[in-house]
Design an enzyme around this catalytic site. Structure first.
Site, mmCIF file in Angstrom:
data_model
loop_
_atom_site.group_PDB
_atom_site.id
_atom_site.type_symbol
_atom_site.label_atom_id
_atom_site.label_comp_id
_atom_site.label_asym_id
_atom_site.label_seq_id
_atom_site.Cartn_x
_atom_site.Cartn_y
_atom_site.Cartn_z
ATOM 1 N N TYR A 180 -20.530 17.551 18.762
ATOM 2 C CA TYR A 180 -21.097 19.426 18.382
ATOM 3 C C TYR A 180 -22.618 18.641 17.448
ATOM 4 C CZ TYR A 180 -20.643 18.828 13.602
ATOM 5 O OH TYR A 180 -20.256 18.605 12.375
ATOM 6 N N GLU B 153 -24.393 18.145 23.939
ATOM 7 C CA GLU B 153 -23.972 18.362 22.454
ATOM 8 C C GLU B 153 -23.932 19.608 22.141
ATOM 9 O OE1 GLU B 153 -22.427 16.194 21.302
ATOM 10 O OE2 GLU B 153 -23.105 13.849 20.914
ATOM 11 N N ARG C 298 -11.437 14.027 20.594
ATOM 12 C CA ARG C 298 -11.883 16.068 19.636
ATOM 13 C C ARG C 298 -12.429 17.214 19.837
ATOM 14 N NH1 ARG C 298 -13.828 12.804 15.209
ATOM 15 N NH2 ARG C 298 -15.873 12.426 15.051
ATOM 16 N N HIS D 49 -20.223 16.915 25.241
ATOM 17 C CA HIS D 49 -20.000 16.864 24.206
ATOM 18 C C HIS D 49 -19.957 17.436 22.911
ATOM 19 C CE1 HIS D 49 -19.607 11.607 24.377
ATOM 20 N NE2 HIS D 49 -19.745 11.833 25.444
ATOM 21 N N TYR E 135 -29.455 8.831 15.833
ATOM 22 C CA TYR E 135 -29.528 7.449 15.675
ATOM 23 C C TYR E 135 -28.999 6.586 16.720
ATOM 24 C CZ TYR E 135 -24.109 8.813 16.502
ATOM 25 O OH TYR E 135 -23.040 9.848 16.316
ATOM 26 N N ASN F 214 -17.617 6.039 23.683
ATOM 27 C CA ASN F 214 -18.942 5.529 24.331
ATOM 28 C C ASN F 214 -19.828 4.905 23.129
ATOM 29 O OD1 ASN F 214 -20.795 7.755 25.768
ATOM 30 N ND2 ASN F 214 -21.548 9.025 23.453
ATOM 31 N N ARG F 215 -18.806 3.788 22.785
ATOM 32 C CA ARG F 215 -19.215 2.796 22.343
ATOM 33 C C ARG F 215 -19.273 0.736 23.477
ATOM 34 N NH1 ARG F 215 -21.424 6.004 20.062
ATOM 35 N NH2 ARG F 215 -21.513 6.827 18.568
ATOM 36 N N HIS G 103 -15.421 12.377 24.401
ATOM 37 C CA HIS G 103 -14.406 11.955 23.135
ATOM 38 C C HIS G 103 -13.037 12.800 22.539
ATOM 39 C CE1 HIS G 103 -17.924 10.081 21.359
ATOM 40 N NE2 HIS G 103 -18.184 8.864 21.611
HETATM 41 O O1 0X9 Z 1 -22.140 9.677 19.119
HETATM 42 C C1 0X9 Z 1 -22.034 9.842 19.808
HETATM 43 O O2 0X9 Z 1 -21.379 8.655 21.356
HETATM 44 C C2 0X9 Z 1 -22.210 10.721 20.701
HETATM 45 N N1 0X9 Z 1 -22.276 11.662 19.167
HETATM 46 S S1 0X9 Z 1 -20.851 12.691 19.580
HETATM 47 O O3 0X9 Z 1 -21.042 13.208 18.197
HETATM 48 N N2 0X9 Z 1 -20.277 13.656 20.374
HETATM 49 O O4 0X9 Z 1 -19.131 11.545 18.916
HETATM 50 C C3 0X9 Z 1 -24.047 10.231 20.519
HETATM 51 C C4 0X9 Z 1 -24.516 9.507 21.967
HETATM 52 C C5 0X9 Z 1 -25.815 9.692 22.301
HETATM 53 N N3 0X9 Z 1 -25.713 8.156 22.844
HETATM 54 C C6 0X9 Z 1 -26.283 6.858 22.552
HETATM 55 N N4 0X9 Z 1 -25.702 7.353 21.641
HETATM 56 N N5 0X9 Z 1 -25.993 6.554 23.834
HETATM 57 ZN ZN ZN Z 2 -18.942 13.078 21.337
#
Ligand code: 0X9
Ligand code: ZN
Length: 446
Positions: free
Chosen positions: A316, A389, A187, A314, A366, A261-262, A185
């Site tokens: 935070y 994180e 930022r 990542h 989540y 990360n999606r 990510h």
């Molecule tokens: O949402 C995310 O991609 C991650 N948090 S962030 O604030 N750095 O964006 C958490 C990812 C945790 N892992 C999965 N959800 N697979």
């Molecule tokens: Zn992140």
């Protein structure tokens, strides 16, 4: 030399020139009390240019979000209508970013003065992409006694044609392999700086003749997986999260970027991701659509090696989390994953007292699918997979929570030190298996 110093200064100055965009942005806090409230918050994220900062998305937990000022009346109205408690935390994001930058500048001047001129740049600045490449080359040349102790190579290129550089550190005879990445990510500046810190320290250990872990492990570190997004965040939009793919080809959208990360193809789009190219959590036109995603997957799959662990850094929130993120159920071996996370985070805490929470991503934060962690475990078949994180904490009572993604550079060293200690202890625990009593399901430690 003088020219180099000048160039560094120019780059650092330029990197602070991007705050005006956030002048009309507000930072708000909402407190969801029901599942309907949570759904409404997703709706804000998808339709009103709302950018959720808080990791945790759960009932009765404060959630921080930023948004363009013109959207505030609509959000306020909807919150009132549905009974969501809402508070403005800051009505000028530009100022918030500026105050973090000011602390960083003072820190640099003070450090320079204190140690008379030379301070390793990676400890006083969030380095730009070109500086990171330069840093990696310097590090690669740094271990003369042990040739082949490091190798430097690219695992692929981005939309904007930047190489995704990777450094291997380890004795050529080391048989086991560890993979770490930073900067998925854009930022989350403290993430790449932490990878650079660890690279520097690992090579220092080599040079000091203390490379014990590196006799066992080859450690592969990708300090910046999303260089296009990172450069954009450095120069244009400090809060940019995604990569910089043009989405026009698929959706005729002017909004750019995919949330890497999606985008990973394991239970893709099942939860907590968006099909709207303008959303911060846009999952891409299809799974694995992005060059950064595919480069990492290819590297994991095609290497003639097996991996003991994959750690992705990542920020935070101070969480040491493991799969799954796509759903609430746990992997079969979650106890082992939990135990090793306890070992790592306890060693981390011993350095500066920093507290981390441990658990599965979906339970602690989540449900969200398409993360690199889920893919690494589900498809890449790596046993020990973690998303770490980094600081600050997201607890409103924590003195540094307000910095969020804008942690001043004063934090580069303490975060680097503690994370390095935690990672090393975690790696040691892979060599000497220890019996641990801490086998509590979905444990929130410390
Ligand atoms: O949402 C995310 O991609 C991650 N948090 S962030 O604030 N750095 O964006 C958490 C990812 C945790 N892992 C999965 N959800 N697979
Ligand atoms: Zn992140």
């Amino acid at each position: 030399m003088l020219f180099k110093v000048y160039l560094t200064w120019v780059l650092a100055t330029l990197s602070h020139a991007n705050n005006h965009f956030y002048k009309g942005h507000e930072l708000i806090r909402v407190l969801p009390k029901t599942n309907e409230h949570l759904r409404l918050i997703h709706h804000f994220e998808d339709n009103y240019g709302v950018d959720r900062w808080s990791e945790v998305l759960q009932v009765n937990r404060d959630i921080k979000m930023s948004l363009p000022r013109k959207q505030l009346p609509k959000i306020r109205k909807l919150c009132k209508q549905y009974g969501i408690d809402m508070k403005i935390l800051n009505n000028n994001l530009e100022k918030l970013i500026q105050s973090s930058d000011d602390i960083s500048k003072q820190h640099k001047t003070r450090t320079r003065r204190a140690i008379k001129h030379f301070t390793p740049p990676h400890l006083v600045d969030y380095l730009r992409y070109d500086q990171i490449v330069q840093f990696l080359n310097q590090q690669h040349r740094r271990s003369p006694t042990y040739r082949n102790f490091t190798s430097l190579f690219s695992i692929g290129t981005t939309h904007e044609n930047r190489s995704i550089w990777t450094i291997r550190i380890g004795k050529p005879t080391a048989r086991r392999n560890i993979l770490m990445d930073c900067g998925i990510h854009a930022r989350e500046f403290i993430s790449p700086s932490t990878c650079l810190y660890m690279i520097d320290k690992l090579i220092e250990e080599v040079n000091n003749g203390r490379p014990s872990l590196l006799s066992v492990f080859n450690i592969y570190i990708i300090p910046l997986l999303n260089p296009d997004g990172y450069e954009y965040a450095q120069t244009e939009r400090r809060m940019w999260r995604k990569n910089r793919s043009p989405n026009g080809i698929h959706y005729r959208s002017n909004c750019m970027g995919v949330d890497l990360n999606r985008n990973f193809g394991y239970h893709w789009m099942e939860n907590g991701a968006s099909m709207n190219p303008c959303s911060e959590t846009y999952a891409g036109p299809h799974q694995d659509s992005e060059p950064e995603t595919r480069s990492l997957q290819r590297f994991i799959n095609q290497s003639p090696r097996s991996w003991d662990a994959y750690l992705t850094f990542h920020s935070y929130g101070q969480y040491w989390i493991y799969p799954w993120g796509f759903a609430l159920h746990m992997p079969d071996d979650y106890r082992e994953l939990n135990n090793k996370a306890v070992i790592g985070s306890e060693a981390l805490k011993r350095v500066n007292g920093t507290l981390y929470k441990i658990g599965s991503a979906a339970n602690l934060l989540y449900e969200s699918a398409g993360g690199s962690d889920d893919w690494a475990k589900g498809v890449g078949q790596i046993k020990y997979v973690y998303t770490v994180e980094l600081r600050p904490s997201d607890d409103m009572n924590d003195a540094h929570a307000h910095f969020a993604f804008m942690l001043p550079t004063t934090f580069i060293e303490p975060v680097g030190q503690e994370t390095y200690a935690g990672v090393k202890e975690f790696l040691r625990s892979l060599i000497i298996p220890r019996k641990s009593k801490l086998l509590v399901k979905n444990q929130k430690t410390m």
